[in-house]
Enzyme design. Structure first.
Site, PDB file in Angstrom:
ATOM      1  N   ALA A  65       0.984  -1.298   0.127  1.00  0.00           N
ATOM      2  CA  ALA A  65      -0.021   0.008  -0.062  1.00  0.00           C
ATOM      3  C   ALA A  65       0.707   1.170  -0.205  1.00  0.00           C
ATOM      4  CB  ALA A  65      -0.900   0.085   1.233  1.00  0.00           C
ATOM      5  N   GLY A 108       0.613  -4.904   1.027  1.00  0.00           N
ATOM      6  CA  GLY A 108      -0.677  -5.151  -0.088  1.00  0.00           C
ATOM      7  C   GLY A 108      -0.368  -5.652  -1.098  1.00  0.00           C
ATOM      8  N   GLU A 131       4.810  -5.038   7.084  1.00  0.00           N
ATOM      9  CA  GLU A 131       4.272  -4.123   7.600  1.00  0.00           C
ATOM     10  C   GLU A 131       4.576  -3.705   9.198  1.00  0.00           C
ATOM     11  OE1 GLU A 131       2.633  -6.652   6.097  1.00  0.00           O
ATOM     12  OE2 GLU A 131       1.086  -5.630   4.643  1.00  0.00           O
TER      13      GLU A 131
HETATM   14  N1  CAA Z   1       4.627   3.164  -0.599  1.00  0.00           N
HETATM   15  C1  CAA Z   1       5.051   4.388  -1.305  1.00  0.00           C
HETATM   16  N2  CAA Z   1       6.029   4.544  -1.871  1.00  0.00           N
HETATM   17  C2  CAA Z   1       7.017   3.412  -2.000  1.00  0.00           C
HETATM   18  C3  CAA Z   1       6.503   2.163  -1.158  1.00  0.00           C
HETATM   19  C4  CAA Z   1       5.181   2.087  -0.757  1.00  0.00           C
HETATM   20  N3  CAA Z   1       4.952   0.941  -0.276  1.00  0.00           N
HETATM   21  N4  CAA Z   1       7.530   1.304  -1.668  1.00  0.00           N
HETATM   22  C5  CAA Z   1       8.339   2.000  -2.425  1.00  0.00           C
HETATM   23  N5  CAA Z   1       8.243   3.294  -2.597  1.00  0.00           N
HETATM   24  C6  CAA Z   1       8.725   4.363  -3.212  1.00  0.00           C
HETATM   25  C7  CAA Z   1      10.140   4.775  -2.622  1.00  0.00           C
HETATM   26  O1  CAA Z   1       9.431   6.003  -1.426  1.00  0.00           O
HETATM   27  C8  CAA Z   1      10.782   5.356  -3.561  1.00  0.00           C
HETATM   28  O2  CAA Z   1      10.342   6.865  -4.061  1.00  0.00           O
HETATM   29  P1  CAA Z   1      11.234   8.210  -4.029  1.00  0.00           P
HETATM   30  O3  CAA Z   1      12.245   7.594  -5.030  1.00  0.00           O
HETATM   31  O4  CAA Z   1      10.239   9.249  -4.510  1.00  0.00           O
HETATM   32  O5  CAA Z   1      11.753   8.289  -2.640  1.00  0.00           O
HETATM   33  C9  CAA Z   1      10.632   4.719  -4.681  1.00  0.00           C
HETATM   34  O6  CAA Z   1       9.441   3.971  -4.698  1.00  0.00           O
HETATM   35  C10 CAA Z   1      11.781   3.331  -4.840  1.00  0.00           C
HETATM   36  O7  CAA Z   1      11.901   2.801  -3.531  1.00  0.00           O
HETATM   37  P2  CAA Z   1      13.277   2.428  -2.726  1.00  0.00           P
HETATM   38  O8  CAA Z   1      14.208   3.810  -3.055  1.00  0.00           O
HETATM   39  O9  CAA Z   1      13.013   2.342  -1.448  1.00  0.00           O
HETATM   40  O10 CAA Z   1      13.763   1.190  -3.683  1.00  0.00           O
HETATM   41  P3  CAA Z   1      14.534  -0.083  -3.015  1.00  0.00           P
HETATM   42  O11 CAA Z   1      15.047  -0.834  -4.431  1.00  0.00           O
HETATM   43  O12 CAA Z   1      16.036   0.589  -2.255  1.00  0.00           O
HETATM   44  O13 CAA Z   1      13.997  -0.592  -1.955  1.00  0.00           O
HETATM   45  C11 CAA Z   1      11.729  -1.730  -1.179  1.00  0.00           C
HETATM   46  C12 CAA Z   1      12.745  -1.451  -2.414  1.00  0.00           C
HETATM   47  C13 CAA Z   1      12.867  -2.807  -0.211  1.00  0.00           C
HETATM   48  C14 CAA Z   1      10.610  -2.376  -1.733  1.00  0.00           C
HETATM   49  C15 CAA Z   1      11.637  -0.391  -0.264  1.00  0.00           C
HETATM   50  O14 CAA Z   1      11.050   0.464  -1.276  1.00  0.00           O
HETATM   51  C16 CAA Z   1      10.531  -0.823   0.693  1.00  0.00           C
HETATM   52  O15 CAA Z   1      10.905  -1.245   1.833  1.00  0.00           O
HETATM   53  N6  CAA Z   1       9.291  -0.544   0.478  1.00  0.00           N
HETATM   54  C17 CAA Z   1       8.074  -0.519   1.413  1.00  0.00           C
HETATM   55  C18 CAA Z   1       7.526  -1.799   1.546  1.00  0.00           C
HETATM   56  C19 CAA Z   1       6.541  -2.011   2.727  1.00  0.00           C
HETATM   57  O16 CAA Z   1       6.888  -1.731   3.731  1.00  0.00           O
HETATM   58  N7  CAA Z   1       5.423  -2.504   2.133  1.00  0.00           N
HETATM   59  C20 CAA Z   1       3.884  -2.484   2.876  1.00  0.00           C
HETATM   60  C21 CAA Z   1       3.369  -1.258   2.978  1.00  0.00           C
HETATM   61  S1  CAA Z   1       2.098  -1.180   4.192  1.00  0.00           S
HETATM   62  C22 CAA Z   1       0.875  -2.151   3.722  1.00  0.00           C
HETATM   63  O17 CAA Z   1       0.947  -2.762   2.439  1.00  0.00           O
HETATM   64  C23 CAA Z   1      -0.556  -2.382   4.348  1.00  0.00           C
HETATM   65  C24 CAA Z   1      -1.411  -3.510   3.981  1.00  0.00           C
HETATM   66  O18 CAA Z   1      -1.093  -4.651   4.403  1.00  0.00           O
HETATM   67  C25 CAA Z   1      -2.317  -3.045   3.060  1.00  0.00           C
END
Ligand code: CAA
Length: 257
Positions: A65, A108, A131
């Protein structure tokens, strides 16, 4: 119809939806989820479509998400928001939906892939529910569907300790159907979907409904449900056609009636 966050196309009887927020690793915001469901519901209502494929890109199916959109939420704004309900709407789609997953399927995104009926993964696919690192828990079915799929011990590691599963591990634990080289995963998923889409349409819907009933019912209720659906199919032209075709050693022609 043109969309802001997704791309759609058809390939024969297969309807394809591709997430299109590559810079945000296809993070699932409200707009994307709303468009996804509009597109899937339109394919579901289209007699020319027999199966659907949902996909992202090579680097990310969806990294969860949209955290930026969720960061200021309160319980009340969450309650007023249809966002999590989109995963329930996905469950209501009658035709089979295949997730074609490459790269990150997290939070998500993982929950979305698991809410589909089957998963074709590329060798680089990574599944997880991180999460816990955000101070929350999975909210779109992750604790339930992951546990059903991989069992309690591993689901606890995934949800409590943010453990990721590689494609190989996901296959070993029954989360996904097949692993394909990155350059072929989408093509393979579409081929797989085309095979399914060529099958008897009413039987397909009811087979999906019967398998999914496992998650909702006891064995006894599930068996009774299956039997009713089985009997019901004997009122379809497709059943008469399928059995006549078998007996007369010819291919069946399905009419979805
Ligand atoms: N939401 C919003 N933006 C996100 C995102 C997310 N879930 N995941 C990645 N992005 C964005 C980053 O903010 C970044 O944007 P900017 O360039 O503007 O800063 C861009 O995508 C690229 O991401 P990274 O620079 O972090 O890329 P990476 O290759 O270094 O890392 C990753 C990749 C490990 C997937 C890392 O992006 C990450 O940990 N993302 C979050 C994953 C996460 O926590 N997901 C759960 C979300 S909560 C949820 O889903 C609740 C539910 O149950 C419904």
């Amino acid at each position: 119809m043109s969309y802001e966050f997704i791309l759609t196309r058809t390939n024969g009887r297969v309807g394809i939806v591709q997430f299109n927020r590559p810079k945000a690793l296809n993070a699932l915001n409200r707009g994307l989820m709303s468009e996804l469901m509009t597109a899937l519901e339109a394919f579901d209502a289209d007699d020319g479509i027999g199966c659907m494929v949902v996909t992202g890109n090579e680097k990310a199916f969806a990294a969860g998400a949209d955290i930026k959109e969720m960061a200021t939420a309160t319980p009340v704004t969450m309650l007023d928001n249809p966002f999590i309900g989109y995963w329930d709407r996905l469950r209501q789609i009658g035709k089979p939906v295949i997730a074609a997953v490459s790269g990150f399927a997290l939070g998500g995104g993982c929950e979305l892939a698991m809410a589909c009926d089957m998963i074709v993964a590329s060798e680089s696919a990574t599944f997880g529910q991180p999460e816990i690192n955000l101070g929350i828990i999975p909210g779109a079915g992750g604790t339930q569907r992951m546990t059903y799929a991989v069992g309690k011990a591993l689901a606890m590691e995934i949800c409590l300790n943010g453990r990721f599963l590689s494609a190989t591990e996901a296959q070993q634990h029954g989360l996904i159907n097949r692993i394909v080289p990155v350059e072929l995963y989408l093509e393979e998923a579409i081929k797989f979907a085309a095979e399914i889409a060529a099958r008897a349409p009413v039987a397909l819907r009811l087979a999906k409904e019967a398998v999914n009933a496992v998650y909702e019912t006891s064995l006894q209720a599930g068996l009774a449900h299956e039997r009713r659906l089985f009997y019901m199919l004997f009122s379809t032209d497709d059943q008469k056609e399928g059995m006549d075709a078998f007996i007369n050693k010819r291919p069946a022609t399905w009419h979805g009636k």
